[in-house]
Design a protein around this motif. Structure first.
Motif, short mmCIF file in Angstrom:
data_model
loop_
_atom_site.label_atom_id
_atom_site.label_comp_id
_atom_site.label_asym_id
_atom_site.label_seq_id
_atom_site.Cartn_x
_atom_site.Cartn_y
_atom_site.Cartn_z
N ARG A 362 0.82 -1.22 0.00
CA ARG A 362 0.00 0.00 0.00
C ARG A 362 0.85 1.27 0.00
NH1 ARG A 362 -5.62 -0.94 3.35
NH2 ARG A 362 -6.34 -2.61 1.96
N GLN A 363 2.08 1.16 0.51
CA GLN A 363 2.92 2.35 0.60
C GLN A 363 3.74 2.61 -0.66
OE1 GLN A 363 4.85 1.10 4.39
NE2 GLN A 363 4.25 3.10 5.16
N TYR A 364 4.30 1.54 -1.23
CA TYR A 364 5.31 1.75 -2.28
C TYR A 364 4.96 1.17 -3.66
CZ TYR A 364 7.84 2.26 2.13
OH TYR A 364 8.22 2.63 3.39
N LEU A 365 3.93 0.32 -3.73
CA LEU A 365 3.67 -0.37 -4.99
C LEU A 365 3.39 0.59 -6.14
CD1 LEU A 365 3.40 -3.24 -6.21
CD2 LEU A 365 0.94 -3.05 -5.84
N TRP A 366 2.66 1.68 -5.86
CA TRP A 366 2.27 2.62 -6.92
C TRP A 366 3.48 3.18 -7.66
CZ3 TRP A 366 3.67 7.78 -7.01
CH2 TRP A 366 4.26 8.28 -5.85
N MET A 367 4.60 3.34 -6.93
CA MET A 367 5.79 3.93 -7.57
C MET A 367 6.35 3.01 -8.66
SD MET A 367 7.94 5.87 -4.57
CE MET A 367 7.93 4.62 -3.31
N GLY A 368 6.14 1.71 -8.51
CA GLY A 368 6.63 0.76 -9.52
C GLY A 368 5.73 0.64 -10.73
N LEU A 369 4.58 1.34 -10.73
CA LEU A 369 3.62 1.20 -11.83
C LEU A 369 3.56 2.44 -12.72
CD1 LEU A 369 0.68 -0.42 -9.80
CD2 LEU A 369 2.53 -1.56 -11.04
N ILE A 370 4.44 3.41 -12.50
CA ILE A 370 4.36 4.67 -13.25
C ILE A 370 5.00 4.56 -14.64
CG2 ILE A 370 5.07 7.09 -13.24
CD1 ILE A 370 2.84 6.43 -11.27
N SER A 371 6.04 3.74 -14.77
CA SER A 371 6.78 3.69 -16.04
C SER A 371 5.91 3.23 -17.21
CB SER A 371 7.96 2.73 -15.92
OG SER A 371 8.94 3.25 -15.06
N GLN A 372 6.25 3.71 -18.39
CA GLN A 372 5.66 3.22 -19.64
C GLN A 372 6.77 3.14 -20.68
OE1 GLN A 372 2.44 6.06 -20.39
NE2 GLN A 372 0.99 4.43 -19.98
N ALA A 373 6.69 2.11 -21.56
CA ALA A 373 7.73 2.02 -22.59
C ALA A 373 7.21 1.24 -23.79
CB ALA A 373 9.00 1.38 -22.00
N GLY A 374 7.81 0.07 -24.05
CA GLY A 374 7.62 -0.63 -25.32
C GLY A 374 6.18 -0.92 -25.70
N LEU A 407 11.09 9.47 -17.97
CA LEU A 407 12.08 10.24 -17.22
C LEU A 407 11.92 10.07 -15.71
CD1 LEU A 407 12.13 13.51 -19.37
CD2 LEU A 407 13.72 11.58 -19.41
N ILE A 408 10.70 9.84 -15.23
CA ILE A 408 10.51 9.72 -13.77
C ILE A 408 10.25 8.28 -13.33
CG2 ILE A 408 9.63 12.06 -13.54
CD1 ILE A 408 6.81 10.96 -13.50
N GLY A 409 9.75 7.43 -14.24
CA GLY A 409 9.35 6.08 -13.86
C GLY A 409 10.48 5.21 -13.31
N PRO A 410 11.63 5.10 -14.02
CA PRO A 410 12.70 4.25 -13.49
C PRO A 410 13.19 4.68 -12.10
CG PRO A 410 13.08 4.79 -15.80
CD PRO A 410 11.93 5.63 -15.35
N VAL A 411 13.25 5.99 -11.86
CA VAL A 411 13.69 6.47 -10.55
C VAL A 411 12.70 6.03 -9.48
CG1 VAL A 411 14.22 8.52 -9.19
CG2 VAL A 411 14.86 8.44 -11.61
N LEU A 412 11.41 6.17 -9.76
CA LEU A 412 10.39 5.77 -8.79
C LEU A 412 10.40 4.27 -8.56
CD1 LEU A 412 7.37 8.05 -9.80
CD2 LEU A 412 8.78 8.20 -7.75
N THR A 413 10.60 3.49 -9.63
CA THR A 413 10.61 2.04 -9.47
C THR A 413 11.75 1.60 -8.56
OG1 THR A 413 9.66 1.76 -11.68
CG2 THR A 413 10.74 -0.15 -10.72
N ARG A 414 12.93 2.17 -8.78
CA ARG A 414 14.05 1.79 -7.92
C ARG A 414 13.82 2.22 -6.48
NH1 ARG A 414 20.50 2.95 -8.15
NH2 ARG A 414 19.89 4.91 -7.21
N ARG A 415 13.22 3.40 -6.32
CA ARG A 415 12.94 3.86 -4.95
C ARG A 415 11.96 2.92 -4.26
NH1 ARG A 415 12.20 10.13 -4.05
NH2 ARG A 415 14.35 9.91 -4.74
#
Length: 432
Positions: A362-374, A407-415
């Motif tokens: 509930r705290q961190y999962l959303w950050m891993g879902l922001i990226s978009q790519a292929g 630009l922001i997704g990979p940083v959030l996923t790693r965090r």
């Protein structure tokens, strides 16, 4: 810090050399060869620099690609970047193969229902929010303004289905980079992979309805057949590939990294021509192998770690070079509004619906879902080809959103992975 500054200086020298090579193009081979060589070198240097300042290597690859690409400094010609589509297919196949080796039956049995339920809720909430926002923006969006109410609703639903998509490639690359292991990481990876399946089915349905709203008629048989072929055909082909890999690994036992690269390249090219999903083909192959023989699954994992670094660096640098910065200028305000609404919808649905037994979800999962790519790129291009009357404008809007998310997704996923406590090291050798 001294090492970071040295690498940054070397990167600047490299950029200067590339600039001269651009001037002396006649001596540097084809534009594709120049783009491949320059992006690979710049990507590897930039990955080191990014890691030195606390960013994911992947962000370094993307940023240097943006910088040297045709839409910023212009060191790399647009024709060269376009010619690297082969590398993109290969990288997606390799990444998906590694992801497949993570999908052991025990994991699916343990979290499959929870993941699928949360995935449908997150995708559903995000779809409704984006669709409502797009329809509300009808008077201000040039491609929606002249449409009837029914057509505008159908197109809004189609675009929303594309915007909902996640990025398994970015997630898996960050997991590789951080050597993350644990229940949070497993949940995140399973969710982005299942999310892709949900988006593929939803996109096919939305495209059929949109076609019908413009007088093309709703071909239910063709719709079901197309979706079924892409999903189940990809799984069947993936299973055949898995058998081939197992036979090779058990009988030949030599040059496994080279064999995997060649096989993934062939499957990506053949899959694209047969309208299969390269992601699903490799995913199914990896999953079947690890569930038939866990030891061979581990061998594949390590082989791709050894062979994949230059391919992944080139893939993400090329993705950065392909980001159309000028799209941000033309549809920037609408794109940024949709980016913000998508983030709020994902955040809110994760906070509300994530399983309560693990507070980290509930705290961190959303950050891993922001990226978009292929996948999002591919669906945007498909909209442009399928609906030539308005598809090109839709593609510009979606690409502008992808630019922001990349630009922001990979940083959030790693965090997210670091805060979950499952990031074991950033120093794993030879990972993306």
């Amino acid at each position: 810090m001294r090492a970071v500054l040295l690498r940054l200086l070397l990167l600047l020298v490299l950029l200067a050399v590339i600039a001269r090579a651009q001037v002396w193009r006649v001596d540097t081979g084809t534009s594709v060869a120049l783009a491949a060589g320059a992006l690979l070198l710049c990507g590897l240097f930039a990955g080191k620099v990014a890691k030195g300042v606390g960013l994911p290597r992947l962000t370094g690859y993307l940023l240097v690609g943006v910088a040297v690409g045709p839409y910023a400094l212009g060191f790399i010609p647009g024709a060269g970047v376009k010619g690297l589509e082969l590398v993109k297919g290969l990288a997606v196949s390799l990444i998906a193969l590694v992801a497949g080796t993570e999908l052991q039956w025990g994991l699916i049995r343990r979290v499959g229902v929870k993941v699928a339920t949360l995935c449908c809720l997150v995708c559903g909430v995000t779809f409704v929010v984006i669709c409502a926002a797009l329809f509300s923006l009808k008077p201000w969006l040039p491609f929606l303004a002249p449409m009837t109410t029914g057509q505008a609703l159908a197109v809004s639903a189609l675009v929303s289905m594309v915007v909902v998509s996640f990025s398994p490639t970015v997630t898996i690359a960050i997991v590789q980079e951080t050597s993350a292991r644990g229940s949070f990481t497993e949940f995140l990876m399973a969710l982005v992979i299942i999310g892709d399946l949900v988006v593929m089915v939803g996109f096919a349905v939305a495209a059929g309805i949109t076609r019908a709203s413009f007088g093309g008629g709703l071909d239910v048989g063709g719709l079901v057949g197309g979706v079924g072929w892409e999903l189940f055909g990809s799984v069947v082909v993936g299973c055949v590939l898995a058998v081939c890999m197992l036979l090779y690994m058990r009988r030949v036992k030599r040059e496994l990294p080279l064999f995997l690269v060649g096989l993934c390249f062939a499957s990506a090219e053949a899959g694209a021509r047969l309208h299969l999903s390269p992601l699903l083909v490799s995913l199914a192959a990896g999953a079947l192998i690890v569930n038939l023989d866990e030891r061979e699954g581990e061998r594949i994992h390590h082989a791709i770690q050894r062979a994949g670094l230059p391919i992944f660096a080139l893939f993400f640098a090329a993705a950065g070079a392909g980001l159309k910065l000028d799209a941000l200028v033309t549809v920037g305000p609408a794109a940024l509004l949709l980016v913000a609404l998508r983030a709020v919808a994902i955040y809110g649905s994760c906070r509300r619906f994530a399983p309560p037994d693990d507070p980290r979800l509930r705290q961190y999962l959303w950050m891993g879902l922001i990226s978009q790519a292929g996948v999002t790129f591919g669906l945007a291009a498909l909209v442009s080809r399928t609906f030539p009357d308005f598809g090109a404008q839709v593609e510009v809007l979606i690409v502008a959103m992808i630019t922001a998310h990349e630009l922001i997704g990979p940083v959030l996923t790693r965090r997210a992975i670091q805060r979950s406590g499952e990031s074991h090291t950033d120093d794993a050798p030879n990972v993306a």
